[in-house]
Design a protein around this motif. Structure first.
Motif, PDB file in Angstrom:
ATOM      1  N   ASN A 137      46.152 -11.128   0.993  1.00  0.00           N
ATOM      2  CA  ASN A 137      46.217 -10.158   2.093  1.00  0.00           C
ATOM      3  C   ASN A 137      47.508 -10.276   2.888  1.00  0.00           C
TER       4      ASN A 137
ATOM      5  N   PRO B 108      48.716  -2.757   5.381  1.00  0.00           N
ATOM      6  CA  PRO B 108      47.639  -2.379   6.304  1.00  0.00           C
ATOM      7  C   PRO B 108      46.438  -1.761   5.590  1.00  0.00           C
TER       8      PRO B 108
ATOM      9  N   ARG C  71      44.745  -4.498   3.331  1.00  0.00           N
ATOM     10  CA  ARG C  71      44.074  -5.572   4.059  1.00  0.00           C
ATOM     11  C   ARG C  71      42.650  -5.184   4.445  1.00  0.00           C
ATOM     12  N   ARG C  72      42.449  -3.910   4.786  1.00  0.00           N
ATOM     13  CA  ARG C  72      41.117  -3.510   5.205  1.00  0.00           C
ATOM     14  C   ARG C  72      40.143  -3.520   4.030  1.00  0.00           C
TER      15      ARG C  72
ATOM     16  N   VAL D 135      40.161  -6.017   1.912  1.00  0.00           N
ATOM     17  CA  VAL D 135      40.021  -7.428   1.569  1.00  0.00           C
ATOM     18  C   VAL D 135      39.328  -8.151   2.726  1.00  0.00           C
TER      19      VAL D 135
ATOM     20  N   PRO E  41      39.933  -2.399  12.011  1.00  0.00           N
ATOM     21  CA  PRO E  41      41.020  -1.612  11.418  1.00  0.00           C
ATOM     22  C   PRO E  41      40.675  -0.134  11.303  1.00  0.00           C
TER      23      PRO E  41
ATOM     24  N   GLU F 233      44.114 -10.512  12.000  1.00  0.00           N
ATOM     25  CA  GLU F 233      45.307 -10.136  11.244  1.00  0.00           C
ATOM     26  C   GLU F 233      44.962  -9.946   9.772  1.00  0.00           C
ATOM     27  N   ALA F 234      44.112 -10.843   9.272  1.00  0.00           N
ATOM     28  CA  ALA F 234      43.800 -10.841   7.843  1.00  0.00           C
ATOM     29  C   ALA F 234      43.152  -9.538   7.409  1.00  0.00           C
ATOM     30  N   ILE F 235      42.371  -8.914   8.297  1.00  0.00           N
ATOM     31  CA  ILE F 235      41.755  -7.648   7.891  1.00  0.00           C
ATOM     32  C   ILE F 235      42.623  -6.464   8.300  1.00  0.00           C
ATOM     33  N   GLY F 236      43.806  -6.741   8.849  1.00  0.00           N
ATOM     34  CA  GLY F 236      44.718  -5.649   9.182  1.00  0.00           C
ATOM     35  C   GLY F 236      44.336  -4.902  10.436  1.00  0.00           C
ATOM     36  N   ALA F 237      43.912  -5.647  11.470  1.00  0.00           N
ATOM     37  CA  ALA F 237      43.472  -4.983  12.697  1.00  0.00           C
ATOM     38  C   ALA F 237      44.646  -4.491  13.536  1.00  0.00           C
ATOM     39  N   GLY F 238      45.839  -4.980  13.274  1.00  0.00           N
ATOM     40  CA  GLY F 238      47.000  -4.537  14.061  1.00  0.00           C
ATOM     41  C   GLY F 238      47.187  -5.391  15.288  1.00  0.00           C
TER      42      GLY F 238
ATOM     43  N   ARG G  42      45.112  -4.675  18.816  1.00  0.00           N
ATOM     44  CA  ARG G  42      43.680  -4.956  18.670  1.00  0.00           C
ATOM     45  C   ARG G  42      43.458  -6.457  18.566  1.00  0.00           C
TER      46      ARG G  42
END
Lengths: 270, 312
Positions: free
Chosen positions: A49, A72, A75-76, A78, A103, B222-227, B230
């Motif tokens: 990720n 981006p 990542r969502r 995973v 996300p 961060e790992a799930i891409g929350a930005g 957030r």
């Protein structure tokens, strides 16, 4: 599915964490990474990720290459289960679980912490699924026991129904009985949805029991890649044994990494 | 090294008249014990103490100066007193000194001055509260830019840090002095002066808290891409909130004390009243003010200690 193509990672100080690793994890497979500390298991996981940037090679998730641009959206897809659960200890269990949908949440809802009813229901369902009933919903995550915290971590990872689950030593800090429960929970939830799992572990017995496939790393190289049945005690002993002429990952792999998964012939004789 | 320090202290001590301080203090102590005949310090203190006691509580005003006074409905707590005074007066026609009795009517409020002081104290508390509120509003965005791990780029970081240092380095009293020139007498200058200084303080501490916050929940998001924002809102803010509240309460506490002081330069509140009375040598009024300030600070201490205990 996850595909690593000739992945290498050299740290700024010159040490190689991963060296030309190629690996393909098909859909629905529970793949366990074994290896001594510092073998590169976490680095490999975190490359999926983009928490670790690679020095060379490519990572593909469902055929899409992970680049800064695609990170981006990839990542969502995973989910990640962390060694230390990585919950916000002062937030409630419900809120921590709901963080899993962030996300996808519109900015104004994120700001107000106002989650849609569907997400809240899903969080409750998932928490019930991992064995945390309604009375735990509004407890502080930090007040839960280690096993319960990891259950919240699992629920959070599944909130967005990811295609790939990464688990970085999910049971490292739990006692044997609870870690068995957690491992079977991860396997069950993932199998039910046919998700690929890449899970690093230190417990060889868990790997044998739960994995569809064991990949062993040593000094950043894949030294074993086969079904758990052929991962014998002798191999385990050599995997974790002292480095030496016998156990030189580069010149004398435990198991030929070029051999296909189906080929269970062991190169390692002694 | 030690020798150098001792030499420096000796030189500076001479310069700062530390010898005179010791002599005078010893004299005062001697006077207190009945050993020394006289002491300048003791005299000064006793003179002020005498004039400060009793603290002024009542307020007296000639009714003649209140033409609009409605005698049927006097203001709260007040009553009317008449006083007869005998005065010697020169009669302009006879050119003789004559004894005349004059009657004066006074509107007396036995707690009138206390009321005035309490109203001024309330004003001071309002200044402190607004100062704190504004400083929080200023410092939150400042902290975002001054936190190394969330700032958009190095330039923003350097600018924010520099601005925070600037705010912190300017004492409230000096800032208030300038702002009084800009905004005129009254609470606006006080509020702005307090909030600017406190924003520097809070910005620094908020930013350092963000930098030192537990990395783990942030990494999970961060790992799930929350930005970025957030992650800040869900991974950092809940963790640092109790500390934030503690800092903010400290600032409120400090602002109440500082708000009394900056009134001295005309920035509103009880300080302005204090300075006025002090300049008119009305030390009994000063005593009332000091007692009220002391009590309010003690009460506020209690309040913030309790709030803090409940939150952490």
């Amino acid at each position: 599915m996850i595909e690593f193509q000739n992945v290498s990672k050299i740290w700024p100080d010159g040490t190689a964490a991963l060296f030309d690793v190629s690996l393909f994890v098909p859909k629905g497979q529970f793949c366990v990474l074994l290896g001594p500390s510092g073998a590169g298991k976490s680095t490999l996981l975190r490359a999926v990720n983009g928490l670790t940037t690679l020095s060379a090679g490519r990572v593909l998730i469902d055929g899409i290459e992970l680049t800064p641009a695609s990170a981006p959206s990839l990542r969502r897809r995973v989910g990640m289960i962390h060694q230390h659960c990585n919950l916000a200890s002062r937030m409630s269990v419900a809120m921590n679980t709901l963080c899993g949908v962030l996300p996808d949440l519109p900015a104004w809802r994120s700001l107000l912490r106002w989650f849609p009813a569907a997400d809240r229901e899903r969080a409750c369902e998932l928490l019930a699924r991992v064995g945390l009933d309604a009375k735990h919903l509004f407890r502080r995550a930090g007040d839960l026991s280690g096993g319960q915290q990891q259950r919240v971590g699992i629920a959070r990872a599944f909130m967005l129904d990811p295609d790939v689950i990464l688990a970085d030593e999910p049971v490292a800090s739990l006692d044997p009985r609870i870690s068995h429960d957690i491992m079977s929970l991860i396997r069950e939830v993932a199998k039910q949805r046919e998700r690929s799992i890449l899970c690093s572990l230190h417990q060889v017995n868990h790997a044998r029991e739960f994995a569809d496939r064991i990949v062993a790393l040593r000094d950043g190289r894949v030294v074993f890649d086969d079904v758990p049945e052929v991962f014998t005690d002798a191999i385990a002993k050599r995997l974790y044994g002292p480095a030496g002429p016998m156990m030189n990952a580069a010149s004398n792999p435990l198991h030929d990494p070029t051999a296909t998964n189906a080929n269970s012939a062991l190169k390692l004789a002694a | 090294m030690v020798l150098v320090v001792i030499c420096a202290l000796l030189y500076s001590g001479k310069h700062m008249e530390m010898d005179r301080m010791v002599v005078m203090t010893t004299q005062a102590a001697g006077k207190l014990l009945g050993l020394a005949p006289d002491s300048q310090v003791a005299r000064g203190i006793s003179r002020i103490a005498e004039s400060m006691w009793p603290p002024a509580v009542a307020e007296k005003e000639e009714t003649a100066r209140r033409p609009d006074l409605d005698r049927a409905r006097l203001p709260w707590f007040t009553h009317i007193e008449t006083e007869e005074t005998t005065v010697h007066r020169l009669n302009p026609t006879t050119l003789q000194l004559e004894k005349t009795t004059e009657r004066a009517e006074y509107l007396v409020n036995p707690v009138g001055y206390l009321q005035t002081v309490l109203i001024k104290m309330l004003e001071t508390l309002e200044i402190a509260a607004w100062g704190t509120l504004l400083s929080v509003l200023f410092s939150v965005p400042l902290a975002y830019f001054a936190a190394r791990n969330y700032t958009p780029n190095r330039v923003c970081y350097a600018l924010a840090r520099g601005f925070i240092s600037l705010l912190r380095s300017a004492p409230e009293l000096i800032v208030a002095l300038f702002l009084v020139l800009a905004y005129g007498f009254g609470p606006i200058a006080g509020i702005l002066a307090l909030s600017l200084h406190a924003a520097g303080f809070l910005g620094k501490f908020y930013a350092e808290d963000i930098e030192n916050a537990d990395r783990k929940p942030q990494e999970a998001l961060e790992a799930i891409g929350a930005g970025k924002w957030r992650t800040l809102w869900y991974g950092v803010v809940p963790q640092v909130l109790p500390q934030y509240v503690a800092y903010t309460l400290y600032i409120l506490d400090r602002n109440v004390r500082m708000a009394t002081v900056i009134g001295l330069v005309g920035a509103g509140g009880i300080g302005q009243e204090l300075k006025g009375r002090f300049d008119m040598f009305q030390y009994d009024h000063v005593a009332t003010i000091l007692i009220v300030v002391f009590l309010v600070v003690v009460l506020l201490d209690q309040f913030s200690a309790r709030t803090r205990a409940r939150l952490i």
